[in-house]
Scaffold this motif. Sequence first.
Motif, short mmCIF file in Angstrom:
data_model
loop_
_atom_site.label_atom_id
_atom_site.label_comp_id
_atom_site.label_asym_id
_atom_site.label_seq_id
_atom_site.Cartn_x
_atom_site.Cartn_y
_atom_site.Cartn_z
N CYS A 169 16.84 3.14 4.25
CA CYS A 169 15.62 2.86 3.50
C CYS A 169 14.66 4.03 3.69
CB CYS A 169 14.99 1.54 3.88
SG CYS A 169 14.62 1.34 5.62
N ASN A 170 13.86 4.22 2.68
CA ASN A 170 12.96 5.38 2.63
C ASN A 170 11.61 4.93 2.08
OD1 ASN A 170 11.89 7.43 0.33
ND2 ASN A 170 12.50 8.56 2.16
N ALA A 171 10.56 5.48 2.65
CA ALA A 171 9.21 5.22 2.14
C ALA A 171 8.59 6.52 1.68
CB ALA A 171 8.35 4.58 3.23
N ASP A 172 8.04 6.49 0.49
CA ASP A 172 7.26 7.63 -0.02
C ASP A 172 5.81 7.19 -0.01
OD1 ASP A 172 7.15 9.47 -3.20
OD2 ASP A 172 6.00 9.64 -1.36
N ASP A 173 5.13 7.61 1.04
CA ASP A 173 3.75 7.18 1.26
C ASP A 173 2.81 8.26 0.73
OD1 ASP A 173 1.99 5.81 4.19
OD2 ASP A 173 1.65 5.62 2.03
N TYR A 174 2.83 8.42 -0.58
CA TYR A 174 2.01 9.41 -1.27
C TYR A 174 2.24 10.80 -0.68
CZ TYR A 174 -0.06 5.31 -3.32
OH TYR A 174 -0.24 4.14 -3.98
N GLY A 175 3.51 11.18 -0.64
CA GLY A 175 3.91 12.50 -0.19
C GLY A 175 4.42 12.54 1.23
N LEU A 176 4.11 11.54 2.01
CA LEU A 176 4.61 11.47 3.38
C LEU A 176 5.84 10.57 3.39
CD1 LEU A 176 3.85 12.49 6.21
CD2 LEU A 176 2.70 10.32 6.60
N ARG A 177 7.00 11.15 3.68
CA ARG A 177 8.25 10.41 3.58
C ARG A 177 8.74 9.99 4.97
NH1 ARG A 177 12.22 12.41 -1.03
NH2 ARG A 177 12.54 10.17 -1.01
N SER A 178 9.25 8.78 5.02
CA SER A 178 9.81 8.24 6.25
C SER A 178 11.18 7.66 5.97
CB SER A 178 8.89 7.14 6.81
OG SER A 178 7.59 7.62 7.05
N TRP A 179 12.05 7.72 6.98
CA TRP A 179 13.41 7.19 6.86
C TRP A 179 13.68 6.18 7.95
CZ3 TRP A 179 16.56 8.42 2.82
CH2 TRP A 179 16.23 9.55 2.06
N SER A 213 0.80 -1.22 0.00
CA SER A 213 0.00 0.00 0.00
C SER A 213 0.84 1.27 0.00
CB SER A 213 -0.93 0.01 1.21
OG SER A 213 -0.18 0.07 2.40
N ILE A 214 2.14 1.13 0.09
CA ILE A 214 3.03 2.30 0.08
C ILE A 214 3.40 2.63 -1.35
CG2 ILE A 214 5.30 3.16 0.80
CD1 ILE A 214 5.06 1.30 3.24
N ASN A 215 3.41 3.90 -1.70
CA ASN A 215 3.66 4.31 -3.09
C ASN A 215 5.00 3.78 -3.60
OD1 ASN A 215 3.14 5.74 -5.53
ND2 ASN A 215 4.54 7.34 -4.83
N SER A 216 6.04 3.97 -2.83
CA SER A 216 7.34 3.43 -3.22
C SER A 216 8.25 3.31 -2.01
CB SER A 216 8.02 4.31 -4.28
OG SER A 216 8.42 5.54 -3.74
N LEU A 217 9.17 2.36 -2.10
CA LEU A 217 10.22 2.18 -1.09
C LEU A 217 11.55 2.27 -1.81
CD1 LEU A 217 8.55 -0.70 0.87
CD2 LEU A 217 9.32 1.43 1.90
N ALA A 218 12.52 2.80 -1.13
CA ALA A 218 13.80 3.03 -1.79
C ALA A 218 14.95 2.83 -0.83
CB ALA A 218 13.86 4.45 -2.35
N TRP A 219 16.10 2.59 -1.40
CA TRP A 219 17.36 2.58 -0.66
C TRP A 219 18.19 3.77 -1.13
CZ3 TRP A 219 18.50 -0.36 3.44
CH2 TRP A 219 17.78 -1.53 3.63
N TYR A 220 18.73 4.50 -0.16
CA TYR A 220 19.66 5.58 -0.41
C TYR A 220 20.96 5.24 0.31
CZ TYR A 220 15.95 8.81 -1.98
OH TYR A 220 14.93 9.43 -2.67
N ARG A 221 22.01 5.95 -0.05
CA ARG A 221 23.25 5.80 0.70
C ARG A 221 23.94 7.15 0.81
NH1 ARG A 221 27.01 2.45 -3.66
NH2 ARG A 221 27.68 4.26 -4.93
N GLN A 222 24.76 7.23 1.84
CA GLN A 222 25.53 8.45 2.07
C GLN A 222 26.95 8.08 2.44
OE1 GLN A 222 23.78 11.22 4.84
NE2 GLN A 222 24.96 12.92 3.99
N ALA A 223 27.87 8.42 1.58
CA ALA A 223 29.29 8.18 1.85
C ALA A 223 29.83 9.32 2.70
CB ALA A 223 30.05 8.08 0.53
N PRO A 224 30.91 9.07 3.41
CA PRO A 224 31.50 10.13 4.25
C PRO A 224 31.82 11.38 3.44
CG PRO A 224 32.48 8.02 4.76
CD PRO A 224 31.62 7.80 3.55
N GLY A 225 31.31 12.52 3.89
CA GLY A 225 31.60 13.77 3.23
C GLY A 225 30.81 14.02 1.96
N LYS A 226 29.87 13.14 1.65
CA LYS A 226 29.10 13.29 0.42
C LYS A 226 27.62 13.39 0.72
CE LYS A 226 32.36 10.99 -2.66
NZ LYS A 226 32.53 9.96 -3.73
N GLN A 227 26.87 13.83 -0.29
CA GLN A 227 25.43 13.93 -0.12
C GLN A 227 24.78 12.55 -0.25
OE1 GLN A 227 24.12 16.87 -3.05
NE2 GLN A 227 24.20 18.46 -1.48
#
Length: 114
Positions: free
Chosen positions: A94-104, A29-43
Amino acid sequence: VQLQASGGGLVQAGGSLRLSCAASRSIVSINSLAWYRQAPGKQRELVATMTGSGDTNYADFVKGRFTISRDTAKNTVYLQMNSLKPEDTGVYYCNADDYGLRSWGQGTLVTVSS
């Protein structure tokens, strides 16, 4: 939705890891789920996404090496990471985009040694 990531660790270059992201409710029921990453010193950067219908998309730098998948019975999304490189080192979120409501989720550290 609350997210709990796990599975990070230390691995040698060329090795594999599987990350897990457990959601507090049905992931279908969640619009999308995603994986992000952040390296040291990077966005923070997008790694892979999966929509509620199961469509996937990957960043160019992981295509052919990483696979996002899910177990709807467990409300869990996975990131299978193969052929890991030192430049894959970072905190994975991991990130959830629940139709505009984002969770991390809280992030899990992946360290790839050369």
